[in-house]
Design an enzyme around this catalytic site. Structure first.
Site, PDB file in Angstrom:
ATOM      1  N   ALA A 123       0.857  -1.192   0.000  1.00 48.98           N
ATOM      2  CA  ALA A 123       0.000   0.000   0.000  1.00 48.98           C
ATOM      3  C   ALA A 123       0.887   1.234   0.000  1.00 48.98           C
ATOM      4  O   ALA A 123       2.095   1.146   0.237  1.00 48.98           O
ATOM      5  CB  ALA A 123      -0.889   0.014   1.243  1.00 48.98           C
ATOM      6  N   LYS A 124       0.328   2.365  -0.300  1.00 46.12           N
ATOM      7  CA  LYS A 124       1.033   3.649  -0.165  1.00 46.12           C
ATOM      8  C   LYS A 124      -0.025   4.731  -0.132  1.00 46.12           C
ATOM      9  O   LYS A 124      -1.074   4.605  -0.772  1.00 46.12           O
ATOM     10  CB  LYS A 124       1.954   3.880  -1.369  1.00 46.12           C
ATOM     11  CG  LYS A 124       3.094   4.820  -1.091  1.00 46.12           C
ATOM     12  CD  LYS A 124       4.193   4.114  -0.311  1.00 46.12           C
ATOM     13  CE  LYS A 124       5.439   4.929  -0.164  1.00 46.12           C
ATOM     14  NZ  LYS A 124       6.575   4.122   0.290  1.00 46.12           N
ATOM     15  N   GLY A 125       0.254   5.784   0.596  1.00 44.11           N
ATOM     16  CA  GLY A 125      -0.725   6.863   0.655  1.00 44.11           C
ATOM     17  C   GLY A 125      -0.042   8.192   0.808  1.00 44.11           C
ATOM     18  O   GLY A 125       1.182   8.273   0.905  1.00 44.11           O
TER      19      GLY A 125
END
Ligand code: NAD
Length: 437
Positions: A123-125
């Protein structure tokens, strides 16, 4: 791996010859996926799924500024794949955050966790914001509101954020507190990279640099470069670059050049890296060192072309491109930064026989110690720094050795080996679990 239908991705993709527009993280990630898929048999349906993120959450984050006005920011959380475990990846506060960048970086996290055989997905945000434009109070309020907006999609068994550009242990403590307050109980495992006093792990901060140093040491030994006779140039003297440079110097290598955003310093006899504070400790310390010591000043571009044994790009992405890959004189490149080499440059380096140890292995010490932190949080028991170092060393050597076997067995580059290992593990998990419903 067993397969009913093989992937149909073309086997030769050299990347764009013209790199006037920089390659995006998503483009690079998709190209790398395609190239890895061409080396192995993978279920076509699983491969198709892996080209896309499972979910991308876009949220609006209103913030009351110190002057009473309200500004509205956009935040993202891209969740690529969770077949092997909860999503895992950093949170970036930067004005150039985009949806596509989050998706590309989330794919890299899937491969990074799989290369290290960690039970996590990718994931990445981030939030589109210049963190330097915020006061500490504003940054705290922004983080708490963002946490609220993504609260339903994160959690210790769902998605576990961590620090990235523009965020730090204090940001993670606010995130953990906001989440815990809303859940009604203290849940340290929702986030990693926290200060140790609230469940963070010792050694987390220097872990990516330590893993860069470990794989550099192993790769040098493998190619018969005794560390005592090895010269190293490191671009970027921040969390990753400074830790890697200091350890390599401690282990006997000669670090002849380091740089920060303002430029590089070079001394063929070796730089006293222990005497230079890192970017975090004192921004622009490399420049002050240049003024005080008898060293040659170079540009960042010149550092990349120095005739050294090992080059460690540990600052930003896309610094080795089709334009300068022919001029890189190092025999070994160890990627400390995420995505420092474009796809086209990678092909050129490979054809020239330069060994490139990819980011998804080299800087994976960060996510590996994040995994240790998550285990410590679940068990409510803190490990000593010595134990963290020992376990990280063991995990890194294990992953590096696994890649070396693939390099030898298939005659591929280290990057291809890393993607083959990662994609095989993720693809196999998809195949075994199947498609629901
Ligand atoms: P940092 O902010 O601590 O340090 C960055 C360094 O790079 C500083 O010395 C800065 O002056 C220099 N720099 C900035 N812009 C530059 C430019 N245009 N040219 C040359 N130098 C420049 O950052 P960091 O945490 O060390 O991260 C560096 C890289 O490593 C990033 O690509 C990051 O995504 C990656 N990374 C970081 C971690 C981590 O946990 N810190 C983990 C994995 C990967």
């Amino acid at each position: 791996m067993a397969s009913n239908q093989q992937s149909s991705i073309p086997s030769v993709d050299r990347g764009p010859a013209d790199e006037t527009t920089p390659e995006t993280a998503l483009e690079t990630a998709r190209r790398q996926l395609g190239r890895a898929a061409s080396h192995i048999e993978i279920d076509a349906a699983a491969l198709e799924r892996l080209k896309h993120p499972a979910k991308v959450h876009e949220v609006t984050v209103p913030l009351e500024r110190e002057d009473g006005s309200v500004e509205v920011f956009t935040g993202y959380r891209a969740q690529h794949d969770s077949v092997r475990g909860p999503y895992k990846g950093g949170l970036r506060y930067h004005p150039e955050v985009t949806r596509d960048e989050c998706v590309g970086l989330s794919m890299w996290m899937t491969w990074k966790c799989a290369v290290m055989d960690l039970p996590f997905g990718g994931a990445k945000g981030g939030i589109i914001v210049d963190p330097k434009s915020l006061t500490d109070d504003e940054k705290e309020r922004l983080t708490r509101r963002f946490t609220h907006e993504i609260r339903d999609v994160i959690g210790p068994t769902k998605d576990i954020p961590a620090p990235d550009m523009g965020t730090d242990p204090a940001t993670m403590a606010w995130l953990m507190d906001a989440y815990s307050m809303q859940e009604g109980e203290t849940i340290p495992g929702v986030v990693t990279g926290k200060p140790p006093v609230v469940g963070g792990s010792y050694g987390r901060e220097e872990a990516p640099g330590r893993s860069v140093a470990i794989v550099t040491r192993e790769t040098c030994e493998y190619y018969d470069y005794p560390l005592e006779e090895t010269t190293v140039a490191v671009q970027g003297f921040g969390s990753v670059g400074a830790s890697a440079a200091r350890l390599l110097e401690e282990w006997g290598a000669t670090v002849v050049a380091v740089s920060d955003v303002n430029g590089a310093v070079y001394d063929p006899a070796g730089i006293d890296v222990a005497a230079i504070p890192s970017h975090d400790e004192e921004p622009e310390a490399v420049t002050s060192y240049a003024a005080a010591a008898d060293v040659t000043r170079l540009s960042n571009a010149e550092l990349l072309e120095l005739d050294v044994d090992v080059l460690v790009p540990a600052a930003i992405g896309n610094v080795i491109t089709a334009d300068n890959a022919e001029a890189v004189a190092a025999d070994i490149v160890v990627e400390g930064a995420n995505g420092p080499t474009t796809f086209a440059a990678d092909t050129i380096l490979d054809e020239r026989g330069v060994h490139v140890v990819p980011d998804i292995l080299a800087n994976a010490g960060g996510v590996t110690v994040s995994y240790f932190e998550w285990l410590q949080d679940i068990n409510r028991r803190q490990w000593t720094l010595e134990r963290v170092h020992e376990e990280l060393e063991a995990e890194m050597i294990d992953a590096w050795s696994h890649l070396r076997e693939e390099v030898e067995r298939r005659g591929v580059s280290w990057r291809d080996a890393a993607y083959i290992v990662a994609l095989s593990r993720v693809g196999e998990a998809h195949e075994v679990r199947g498609l629901w419903p």
